[in-house]
Structures are given as C-alpha cells and as structure tokens.
Design an enzyme around this catalytic site. Structure first.
Site, PDB file in Angstrom:
ATOM      1  N   GLN A  60       0.839  -1.198   0.000  1.00 55.24           N
ATOM      2  CA  GLN A  60       0.000   0.000   0.000  1.00 55.24           C
ATOM      3  C   GLN A  60       0.873   1.246   0.000  1.00 55.24           C
ATOM      4  OE1 GLN A  60      -3.401  -0.545   2.427  1.00 55.24           O
ATOM      5  NE2 GLN A  60      -4.370   1.349   1.808  1.00 55.24           N
ATOM      6  N   ASP A  61       1.278   1.750   1.179  1.00 49.34           N
ATOM      7  CA  ASP A  61       2.261   2.829   1.143  1.00 49.34           C
ATOM      8  C   ASP A  61       3.478   2.433   1.969  1.00 49.34           C
ATOM      9  OD1 ASP A  61       1.069   3.192   3.637  1.00 49.34           O
ATOM     10  OD2 ASP A  61       0.823   5.352   3.430  1.00 49.34           O
ATOM     11  N   PRO A  62       4.588   3.164   1.842  1.00 52.74           N
ATOM     12  CA  PRO A  62       5.831   2.724   2.491  1.00 52.74           C
ATOM     13  C   PRO A  62       5.715   2.712   4.012  1.00 52.74           C
ATOM     14  CG  PRO A  62       6.263   4.404   0.806  1.00 52.74           C
ATOM     15  CD  PRO A  62       4.780   4.365   1.010  1.00 52.74           C
ATOM     16  N   VAL A 122       1.344   3.556  -3.368  1.00 52.89           N
ATOM     17  CA  VAL A 122       1.733   4.941  -3.076  1.00 52.89           C
ATOM     18  C   VAL A 122       3.212   4.886  -2.728  1.00 52.89           C
ATOM     19  CG1 VAL A 122       1.414   6.875  -1.464  1.00 52.89           C
ATOM     20  CG2 VAL A 122      -0.576   5.589  -2.285  1.00 52.89           C
ATOM     21  N   HIS A 131      -0.473   6.699   5.144  1.00 52.61           N
ATOM     22  CA  HIS A 131      -1.388   7.174   4.091  1.00 52.61           C
ATOM     23  C   HIS A 131      -1.368   8.689   3.898  1.00 52.61           C
ATOM     24  CE1 HIS A 131      -2.651   3.078   4.542  1.00 52.61           C
ATOM     25  NE2 HIS A 131      -3.292   3.294   5.661  1.00 52.61           N
TER      26      HIS A 131
END
Length: 223
Positions: A60-62, A122, A131
């Site tokens: 998803q995101d880092p 992302v 997020h």
C-alpha cells in the site's frame, strides 16, 4: 515493450506527475521527513526491469518509521527488525516452501533481482503518518504501471493481499495472467486466510507450467 522507460516514460511528463513530484520535493524542503529517501523512491523499478517481471506483489504505502522504507513493498533495510506483516509473510513461507529458513532480516532485494516487483501503490509517506501521501497522485501512476504490465506482458503472477490490493488489481486479465488473492498479512487479518494461502508455491507452479524459471523464495539468512 522492453523497459520501464517505454512503459511509463510518457506518464512521468504528465502534469499530475510533475505536480506530485513537486509536492514531495516541497515537503522535504520544508523540513518534513519523507520516506523512503529521494534516491530510493523508484527502487522497485530500478531493481526489476519491465521485461524481467515475473511476479508482482502489491503493497500500500511505504513503512513510515525511521530507516525502514527503501522503495520495495514489505521490505526493510538490513539493520531493521522485520515488521509484523513481513514476519507473517515469513511464517507462511515456512509453511508453504519446503526447507524455507526464516532470515534474521527483512531485506527482500534478492526477490527483486529475480523478477519479483515489490510495488507499493503509493510511493512516499511522511514520517509517522500512514497514508499521508495517498491523495497526491501516486495511485494514478501505479494504476498505469499495472495496466502496462497487464497489457504488454503475459503469464505474470499477481499476489493481491488485502482489499486495497484486490481493488487495485480488479481489471487484471485473469486469462492472460495468474491472479492470487488473500487477506493482508497484517496481524489484524493474517489468520483470516493469509496463513495457508500457499501463494509462493502456487506462483512457482504457475511459472513452471508456462516454462518460466521459478523464484527462489529463500533469502540469505544474514545480510
């Protein structure tokens, strides 16, 4: 189509993408800590070229803690303790792949070098704020990445863990590629079906059935 330059070069000159990069640059310039470091934002593409991709794992995101994120989904730098989701990925590997030994680290670069695209949807995040960059435009960019793989490659394996990844991959052509879905490996959901999904052996079985060299999921025990 052989390279990322061919696949997404035009995307990088789009106004939304230039604006996105400018927003990330301004955030760094204002003193905010953004992960991963600038030179590692596109590491997934540098380590796994377009024509070399065999398996796609969507994150998803880092990670948003110090020294964790380095541009590969789920992976952390060698000196960092593996986060809970990665610990659960290792648990599933130990159940799924005969002889798999859990490494002492969470550095997944060996997978990337074999053709596993470890792609976050992302690509940047502000320290401590999950997020925080989700609305900057990265999702448009990574949609394009997935679309180009879907259209211009064949016989890829997509591992989609959790509802976000599954929604992101809903348009992938199931007759052209192998799409495997499971709950996210997070401690909140792994027991709902990530454990026991056997995605790693299933990915290799599919690749083998297409005459494609399989992935050696075993990582070095120490780095």
């Amino acid at each position: 189509m052989n390279s990322w330059t061919e696949a997404i070069g035009e995307e990088k000159v789009q106004p939304y993408f230039q604006q996105l990069l400018q927003q990330v640059y301004q955030a760094r310039a204002s003193g905010k800590i953004i992960y991963p470091p600038q030179h590692e934002v596109f590491s997934a593409f540098a380590l796994t070229d377009f024509k070399a991709v065999k398996v796609v794992i969507l994150g998803q995101d880092p990670y948003h803690g110090p020294n964790q994120a380095h541009g590969l989904a789920f992976s952390v730098k060698p000196s960092v303790v593996p986060p809970p989701s990665l610990v659960n990925i290792y648990k599933e590997l130990a159940q799924d792949i005969a002889g798999f030994q859990v490494p002492s680290h969470g550095y997944l670069i060996d997978w990337a070098k074999q053709g596993v695209l470890l792609l976050n949807t992302v690509l940047t995040v502000q320290q401590g704020m999950a997020h925080s960059h989700a609305t900057l435009g990265w999702e448009i960019f990574t949609d394009k990445v997935i679309a180009q793989l879907n259209d211009h490659r064949e016989n890829l394996v997509f591992l989609l863990w959790g509802s976000h990844a599954q929604k992101k991959g809903q348009f992938i052509n199931r007759s052209r590629h192998c799409v495997l879905t499971a709950p996210h490996p997070s401690p909140l959901s792994a027991h709902r079906g990530f454990f026991g999904c056997q995605h790693f052996s299933k990915a290799n079985a599919y690749l083998q059935s297409k005459g494609i060299a399989t992935i050696n999921w075993q990582l070095p025990l120490v780095v």
